[in-house]
Design a protein around this motif. Structure first.
Motif, PDB file in Angstrom:
ATOM      1  N   MET A  13       1.050  -0.931  -0.227  1.00 47.77           N
ATOM      2  CA  MET A  13      -0.032  -0.189  -0.160  1.00 47.77           C
ATOM      3  C   MET A  13       0.604   1.532  -0.273  1.00 47.77           C
ATOM      4  O   MET A  13       1.905   0.890   0.929  1.00 47.77           O
ATOM      5  CB  MET A  13      -0.774   0.054   1.689  1.00 47.77           C
ATOM      6  CG  MET A  13      -1.971   0.867   1.403  1.00 47.77           C
ATOM      7  SD  MET A  13      -3.028   0.965   2.433  1.00 47.77           S
ATOM      8  CE  MET A  13      -4.436  -0.143   1.923  1.00 47.77           C
ATOM      9  N   GLN A  14       0.427   2.019  -0.980  1.00 44.24           N
ATOM     10  CA  GLN A  14       1.180   3.497  -1.023  1.00 44.24           C
ATOM     11  C   GLN A  14       0.894   4.688   0.684  1.00 44.24           C
ATOM     12  O   GLN A  14      -0.236   4.104   1.014  1.00 44.24           O
ATOM     13  CB  GLN A  14       0.279   4.492  -2.163  1.00 44.24           C
ATOM     14  CG  GLN A  14       0.928   3.928  -3.511  1.00 44.24           C
ATOM     15  CD  GLN A  14       1.275   5.042  -4.525  1.00 44.24           C
ATOM     16  OE1 GLN A  14       1.254   6.136  -4.117  1.00 44.24           O
ATOM     17  NE2 GLN A  14       0.510   4.282  -5.183  1.00 44.24           N
ATOM     18  N   PRO A  15       1.999   5.357   1.117  1.00 43.38           N
ATOM     19  CA  PRO A  15       1.742   5.815   2.289  1.00 43.38           C
ATOM     20  C   PRO A  15       1.353   7.272   2.244  1.00 43.38           C
ATOM     21  O   PRO A  15       1.931   8.400   1.932  1.00 43.38           O
ATOM     22  CB  PRO A  15       3.606   6.071   3.340  1.00 43.38           C
ATOM     23  CG  PRO A  15       3.939   5.409   1.531  1.00 43.38           C
ATOM     24  CD  PRO A  15       3.968   4.884   0.659  1.00 43.38           C
ATOM     25  N   THR A 130       6.646   4.909 -15.491  1.00 39.38           N
ATOM     26  CA  THR A 130       6.946   3.553 -15.092  1.00 39.38           C
ATOM     27  C   THR A 130       6.766   3.342 -14.098  1.00 39.38           C
ATOM     28  O   THR A 130       7.396   2.041 -13.637  1.00 39.38           O
ATOM     29  CB  THR A 130       8.766   3.719 -15.154  1.00 39.38           C
ATOM     30  OG1 THR A 130       9.264   4.640 -14.405  1.00 39.38           O
ATOM     31  CG2 THR A 130       9.277   4.052 -17.076  1.00 39.38           C
ATOM     32  N   TYR A 131       5.747   3.538 -13.356  1.00 33.23           N
ATOM     33  CA  TYR A 131       4.831   3.027 -12.086  1.00 33.23           C
ATOM     34  C   TYR A 131       4.681   1.094 -12.361  1.00 33.23           C
ATOM     35  O   TYR A 131       4.989   0.532 -11.197  1.00 33.23           O
ATOM     36  CB  TYR A 131       4.202   3.691 -11.823  1.00 33.23           C
ATOM     37  CG  TYR A 131       2.457   3.118 -10.835  1.00 33.23           C
ATOM     38  CD1 TYR A 131       3.022   4.710 -10.133  1.00 33.23           C
ATOM     39  CD2 TYR A 131       2.770   2.296 -11.116  1.00 33.23           C
ATOM     40  CE1 TYR A 131       2.239   4.403  -8.170  1.00 33.23           C
ATOM     41  CE2 TYR A 131       1.541   2.196  -9.632  1.00 33.23           C
ATOM     42  CZ  TYR A 131       1.477   2.984  -8.226  1.00 33.23           C
ATOM     43  OH  TYR A 131       0.515   3.048  -7.683  1.00 33.23           O
ATOM     44  N   PRO A 132       4.185   0.908 -13.210  1.00 37.43           N
ATOM     45  CA  PRO A 132       4.156  -0.507 -13.271  1.00 37.43           C
ATOM     46  C   PRO A 132       4.624  -1.007 -13.456  1.00 37.43           C
ATOM     47  O   PRO A 132       5.018  -2.745 -13.275  1.00 37.43           O
ATOM     48  CB  PRO A 132       2.947  -0.659 -14.691  1.00 37.43           C
ATOM     49  CG  PRO A 132       2.413   0.321 -15.233  1.00 37.43           C
ATOM     50  CD  PRO A 132       3.666   1.253 -14.693  1.00 37.43           C
ATOM     51  N   GLY A 137       8.517  -5.314 -11.020  1.00 41.63           N
ATOM     52  CA  GLY A 137       9.926  -5.784  -9.829  1.00 41.63           C
ATOM     53  C   GLY A 137       9.451  -6.085  -8.423  1.00 41.63           C
ATOM     54  O   GLY A 137       9.489  -7.658  -8.051  1.00 41.63           O
ATOM     55  N   ASP A 138       8.432  -5.748  -7.894  1.00 43.79           N
ATOM     56  CA  ASP A 138       8.015  -5.619  -6.411  1.00 43.79           C
ATOM     57  C   ASP A 138       7.204  -7.473  -5.858  1.00 43.79           C
ATOM     58  O   ASP A 138       8.512  -8.144  -5.200  1.00 43.79           O
ATOM     59  CB  ASP A 138       6.833  -4.524  -6.203  1.00 43.79           C
ATOM     60  CG  ASP A 138       7.083  -3.492  -5.541  1.00 43.79           C
ATOM     61  OD1 ASP A 138       8.371  -2.726  -6.136  1.00 43.79           O
ATOM     62  OD2 ASP A 138       6.114  -2.543  -5.804  1.00 43.79           O
ATOM     63  N   ILE A 139       6.850  -7.454  -6.939  1.00 43.34           N
ATOM     64  CA  ILE A 139       5.986  -8.670  -7.718  1.00 43.34           C
ATOM     65  C   ILE A 139       6.463  -9.764  -7.710  1.00 43.34           C
ATOM     66  O   ILE A 139       6.742 -10.940  -7.041  1.00 43.34           O
ATOM     67  CB  ILE A 139       4.522  -8.777  -8.457  1.00 43.34           C
ATOM     68  CG1 ILE A 139       3.943  -7.960  -7.510  1.00 43.34           C
ATOM     69  CG2 ILE A 139       4.224 -10.462  -8.127  1.00 43.34           C
ATOM     70  CD1 ILE A 139       2.789  -7.472  -8.694  1.00 43.34           C
ATOM     71  N   ASP A 152      -8.535  -1.712  -9.650  1.00 44.28           N
ATOM     72  CA  ASP A 152      -7.814  -0.187 -10.267  1.00 44.28           C
ATOM     73  C   ASP A 152      -6.215  -0.991 -10.592  1.00 44.28           C
ATOM     74  O   ASP A 152      -6.045  -0.197 -10.869  1.00 44.28           O
ATOM     75  CB  ASP A 152      -7.570   1.270  -9.135  1.00 44.28           C
ATOM     76  CG  ASP A 152      -7.640   0.454  -7.779  1.00 44.28           C
ATOM     77  OD1 ASP A 152      -7.978  -0.728  -7.275  1.00 44.28           O
ATOM     78  OD2 ASP A 152      -6.241   1.203  -7.478  1.00 44.28           O
ATOM     79  N   GLN A 153      -6.152  -2.044  -9.900  1.00 42.62           N
ATOM     80  CA  GLN A 153      -4.687  -2.706 -10.237  1.00 42.62           C
ATOM     81  C   GLN A 153      -4.446  -3.868 -11.095  1.00 42.62           C
ATOM     82  O   GLN A 153      -3.531  -4.254 -11.166  1.00 42.62           O
ATOM     83  CB  GLN A 153      -3.943  -3.227  -8.892  1.00 42.62           C
ATOM     84  CG  GLN A 153      -3.695  -1.397  -7.733  1.00 42.62           C
ATOM     85  CD  GLN A 153      -2.952  -0.470  -8.288  1.00 42.62           C
ATOM     86  OE1 GLN A 153      -2.039  -1.058  -8.906  1.00 42.62           O
ATOM     87  NE2 GLN A 153      -2.933   0.767  -7.938  1.00 42.62           N
ATOM     88  N   LYS A 154      -5.893  -4.586 -11.407  1.00 44.06           N
ATOM     89  CA  LYS A 154      -5.468  -5.626 -12.146  1.00 44.06           C
ATOM     90  C   LYS A 154      -4.884  -4.920 -13.553  1.00 44.06           C
ATOM     91  O   LYS A 154      -4.112  -6.107 -13.797  1.00 44.06           O
ATOM     92  CB  LYS A 154      -7.653  -5.757 -12.722  1.00 44.06           C
ATOM     93  CG  LYS A 154      -8.415  -7.162 -11.571  1.00 44.06           C
ATOM     94  CD  LYS A 154      -9.469  -6.685 -12.247  1.00 44.06           C
ATOM     95  CE  LYS A 154      -9.084  -8.281 -13.226  1.00 44.06           C
ATOM     96  NZ  LYS A 154     -10.314  -8.717 -13.816  1.00 44.06           N
TER      97      LYS A 154
HETATM   98  N1  TRP Z   1      -0.007   0.282  -6.703  1.00 45.97           N
HETATM   99  C1  TRP Z   1      -0.385  -0.163  -5.556  1.00 45.97           C
HETATM  100  C2  TRP Z   1      -1.181   0.789  -5.154  1.00 45.97           C
HETATM  101  O1  TRP Z   1      -1.596   1.844  -5.276  1.00 45.97           O
HETATM  102  C3  TRP Z   1       1.132  -0.316  -5.081  1.00 45.97           C
HETATM  103  C4  TRP Z   1       1.634  -1.234  -4.657  1.00 45.97           C
HETATM  104  C5  TRP Z   1       2.729  -1.073  -5.271  1.00 45.97           C
HETATM  105  C6  TRP Z   1       1.355  -3.047  -4.960  1.00 45.97           C
HETATM  106  N2  TRP Z   1       3.986  -1.992  -5.028  1.00 45.97           N
HETATM  107  C7  TRP Z   1       2.626  -3.613  -5.301  1.00 45.97           C
HETATM  108  C8  TRP Z   1       0.807  -3.726  -4.938  1.00 45.97           C
HETATM  109  C9  TRP Z   1       2.613  -4.648  -5.827  1.00 45.97           C
HETATM  110  C10 TRP Z   1       0.663  -5.043  -5.055  1.00 45.97           C
HETATM  111  C11 TRP Z   1       1.547  -5.464  -5.024  1.00 45.97           C
HETATM  112  O2  TRP Z   1      -2.042   0.544  -4.823  1.00 45.97           O
END
Ligand code: TRP
Length: 334
Positions: A13-15, A130-132, A137-139, A152-154
């Motif tokens: 989750m974003q802060p 380039t946010y996606p 990378g996170d995942i 919204d994140q699908k």
């Molecule tokens: N972009 C997501 C949001 O705004 C937050 C997020 C960042 C995220 N990295 C992620 C969600 C990896 C799932 C997996 O809600």
């Protein structure tokens, strides 16, 4: 116990402000239950937050507060990994590599980029674009099996799967291809003033539209009292009654009751009494979380310890994947 490995779930989750009741009932509350069945990573995506201009002092505080909130809702830093994205260098490193395996045509199709770019027309930066890739990378760093995503994140999870598949087809099986996790019960909470649209923490044009997790009890009660309803007086679900349906959903989510039970609880009630009860139910549900948040957020050394240990555990896993990736693309690995 079988020694089959548990599936890995990645959530972040974003802060970017105090989470709303919508964020909580729609996402955070479910995270807690994932802990029983999965190995979980819970991240504060503070690098993503830089895509819009931030006040550094506030961003730092909100990052820390979100960790405190994770703890307050019952996420367990001993059994799972709770960490801050920027504490793990691998995120920035893999994002560059993955960006070289992502097409501009793909990024051009992202509806959230188009949406945010139109809202922040004075700051359409490359990070927003380039946010996606950062999110992919996170995942992928953690070989995640599942990612809980709202509507919204699908699209972002889709592009993550495409990038991973492309990389794998060139270099072999480097990444696990993640699937979306659809919660068994997911509450979709709408705005109190505008029940046609999702209750979102960034939707701040009308202060009464959004309940924040840390709102004082009387503020919560008042916002719910002022929620829009409709012209008849019946308390029931209906497409013609988005305001009442939303309040019923909120009530169900905080009491764990079914829609039928909720409707039954308010048979013969007027709107005033109904809203008062919903307000009380929300306040009661949030009270222990708020108290726990106060304790955690004032214990700086404990929060520091949790984030430090979380970063260590996350880095260990992330670097395993990152090193593999670096080797594959041809970095000298001395
Ligand atoms: N972009 C997501 C949001 O705004 C937050 C997020 C960042 C995220 N990295 C992620 C969600 C990896 C799932 C997996 O809600």
């Amino acid at each position: 116990m079988s020694d089959e490995r548990r599936k890995i779930i990645y959530s972040a989750m974003q802060p970017s402000g105090v989470p709303s009741l919508g964020n909580y009932l729609g996402a955070l509350k479910n995270w807690k239950y994932l802990q029983d069945d999965y190995d979980c990573l819970f991240a504060v995506a503070n690098m993503h937050a830089l895509t819009v201009r931030q006040n550094p002092t506030e961003l730092r505080k909100r990052t820390r507060d979100l960790i405190a909130l994770f703890l307050a809702i019952g996420l367990d830093p001993e059994k799972h990994i709770i960490y801050v994205q920027s504490d793990v260098n691998a995120h920035a490193e893999i994002a560059w590599i993955l960006s070289c395996f992502t097409y501009m045509g793909e990024l051009n199709r992202m509806t959230q980029f188009k949406d945010k770019a139109s809202k922040h027309s004075d700051n359409i930066n490359a990070g927003l674009y380039t946010y996606p890739v950062l999110m992919a990378g996170d995942i992928l760093l953690y070989q995640s099996d599942l990612v809980p995503v709202g509507a919204d994140q699908k699209q972002h999870l889709e592009i993550c799967r495409d990038i991973a598949g492309r990389f794998n087809s060139i270099y072999g099986n480097v990444f696990k291809i993640p699937d979306p996790y659809i919660p068994k019960v997911g509450a979709r909470i709408m705005g109190l003033q505008n029940p046609e649209r999702k209750m979102s923490k960034s939707e701040s044009d009308n202060l009464n539209n959004v309940v924040y997790i840390l709102d004082e009890p009387n503020v919560i009660a008042n916002k719910i009292k002022r929620a829009v309803t409709d012209s008849d007086t019946e308390i029931r679900y209906g497409e013609d009654k988005p305001g009442i349906s939303n309040l019923l959903n909120i009530y169900c989510a905080v009491t764990d009751k079914t829609p039928d039970e909720a409707v039954n609880d308010f048979k013969g009630c007027g709107y005033g009494e109904f809203k008062k009860s919903v307000g009380e139910a929300v306040v009661e549900h949030m009270r222990p979380i708020q108290e726990s948040f106060k304790e955690y957020s004032s214990d700086k050394s404990y929060i520091d310890k949790v984030t430090k240990e979380g970063a260590q555990k996350a880095s260990y896993l992330a670097n395993k994947t990152l090193n593999k990736v670096k080797k594959k693309v041809g970095y000298p690995m001395n």
